[in-house]
Design an enzyme around this catalytic site. Sequence first.
Site, PDB file in Angstrom:
ATOM      1  N   LYS A   1      -2.823  -4.804   1.258  1.00  0.00           N
ATOM      2  CA  LYS A   1      -1.447  -4.826   1.579  1.00  0.00           C
ATOM      3  C   LYS A   1      -1.564  -5.368   3.234  1.00  0.00           C
ATOM      4  O   LYS A   1      -0.446  -5.601   3.922  1.00  0.00           O
ATOM      5  CB  LYS A   1      -0.770  -3.503   1.656  1.00  0.00           C
ATOM      6  CG  LYS A   1      -0.314  -3.081   0.284  1.00  0.00           C
ATOM      7  CD  LYS A   1       0.028  -1.518   0.070  1.00  0.00           C
ATOM      8  CE  LYS A   1       1.125  -1.140   1.028  1.00  0.00           C
ATOM      9  NZ  LYS A   1       1.358   0.307   0.755  1.00  0.00           N
TER      10      LYS A   1
ATOM     11  N   LYS B   1      -2.462  -3.349   5.709  1.00  0.00           N
ATOM     12  CA  LYS B   1      -1.945  -2.324   6.576  1.00  0.00           C
ATOM     13  C   LYS B   1      -3.384  -1.525   6.939  1.00  0.00           C
ATOM     14  O   LYS B   1      -4.177  -1.272   6.387  1.00  0.00           O
ATOM     15  CB  LYS B   1      -1.154  -1.399   5.922  1.00  0.00           C
ATOM     16  CG  LYS B   1       0.310  -1.798   5.801  1.00  0.00           C
ATOM     17  CD  LYS B   1       1.219  -0.736   5.390  1.00  0.00           C
ATOM     18  CE  LYS B   1       2.642  -0.872   5.627  1.00  0.00           C
ATOM     19  NZ  LYS B   1       3.537   0.364   5.711  1.00  0.00           N
TER      20      LYS B   1
HETATM   21  N1  C2G Z   1      10.693   4.189   4.859  1.00  0.00           N
HETATM   22  C1  C2G Z   1      12.165   4.650   5.290  1.00  0.00           C
HETATM   23  N2  C2G Z   1      12.611   4.674   6.630  1.00  0.00           N
HETATM   24  C2  C2G Z   1      11.708   4.348   7.446  1.00  0.00           C
HETATM   25  C3  C2G Z   1      10.106   4.084   7.026  1.00  0.00           C
HETATM   26  C4  C2G Z   1       9.728   4.007   5.904  1.00  0.00           C
HETATM   27  O1  C2G Z   1      12.865   4.930   4.497  1.00  0.00           O
HETATM   28  N3  C2G Z   1      11.998   4.429   8.790  1.00  0.00           N
HETATM   29  C5  C2G Z   1      10.477   4.111   3.522  1.00  0.00           C
HETATM   30  C6  C2G Z   1       9.798   2.992   2.951  1.00  0.00           C
HETATM   31  O2  C2G Z   1      11.343   2.085   2.821  1.00  0.00           O
HETATM   32  C7  C2G Z   1       9.063   3.345   1.714  1.00  0.00           C
HETATM   33  C8  C2G Z   1       8.439   4.688   2.142  1.00  0.00           C
HETATM   34  O3  C2G Z   1       9.394   4.985   3.174  1.00  0.00           O
HETATM   35  O4  C2G Z   1      10.062   3.467   0.553  1.00  0.00           O
HETATM   36  C9  C2G Z   1       7.063   4.382   2.478  1.00  0.00           C
HETATM   37  O5  C2G Z   1       7.135   3.694   3.555  1.00  0.00           O
HETATM   38  P1  C2G Z   1       5.610   2.681   3.809  1.00  0.00           P
HETATM   39  O6  C2G Z   1       4.558   3.711   4.045  1.00  0.00           O
HETATM   40  O7  C2G Z   1       5.844   1.778   4.916  1.00  0.00           O
HETATM   41  O8  C2G Z   1       5.376   2.085   2.462  1.00  0.00           O
HETATM   42  P2  C2G Z   1       5.072   0.553   2.068  1.00  0.00           P
HETATM   43  O9  C2G Z   1       3.876   0.170   3.081  1.00  0.00           O
HETATM   44  O10 C2G Z   1       6.193  -0.269   2.199  1.00  0.00           O
HETATM   45  O11 C2G Z   1       4.469   0.409   0.829  1.00  0.00           O
HETATM   46  O12 C2G Z   1       4.210  -0.590  -3.881  1.00  0.00           O
HETATM   47  C10 C2G Z   1       5.013  -0.005  -2.943  1.00  0.00           C
HETATM   48  C11 C2G Z   1       4.278  -0.122  -1.682  1.00  0.00           C
HETATM   49  O13 C2G Z   1       3.126   0.825  -1.548  1.00  0.00           O
HETATM   50  C12 C2G Z   1       5.274   0.309  -0.348  1.00  0.00           C
END
Ligand code: C2G
Length: 135
Positions: free
Chosen positions: A44, A46
């Site tokens: 990803k 990250k």
């Molecule tokens: N999130 C949120 N508000 C934020 C940060 C994150 O609502 N300020 C939500 C994101 O939209 C997501 C969840 O928290 O639904 C997890 O965020 P991340 O760890 O950044 O996930 P991501 O890297 O987007 O991975 O297959 C899907 C991916 O694994 C999603």
Amino acid sequence: MRKVITYGTFDLLHYGHINLLKKAKELGDYLIVGLSTNKFNEIKGKKCYFPYEERKKLLEAIRYVDLVIPEENWEQKVKDIKEFKVDVFVMGNDWKGKFDFLKQYCEVIYLPRTPEISTTKIKQDLSLNEIAATK
Ligand code: C2G
């Protein structure tokens, strides 16, 4: 029992994640979180501060979370939804539309993100403070 699933990295766990998990749990009775493994985070693009095992421990300590499973690839969602008999797939709306193909298997709901906070922002703010402190 109405089962909900969501996926993410959840690094440097913050209240934006908690808001999402709380709202996801309110959509059913049982919340499964597919937690991105260290390897999948590399895919990803990250870079995580906490490794998978630590991020898993943090998530398992949250009252809204019932089960944490590894997320190892983009393709596993359909299998997970079938295997766990999931009723609702939930993601933050930064993913709006990206997972609509799952609508043939379960409800797909995109929830509003918490706008002002992100793991990236935390890292940036901390490094800026670091710079200011050394001036
Ligand atoms: N999130 C949120 N508000 C934020 C940060 C994150 O609502 N300020 C939500 C994101 O939209 C997501 C969840 O928290 O639904 C997890 O965020 P991340 O760890 O950044 O996930 P991501 O890297 O987007 O991975 O297959 C899907 C991916 O694994 C999603």
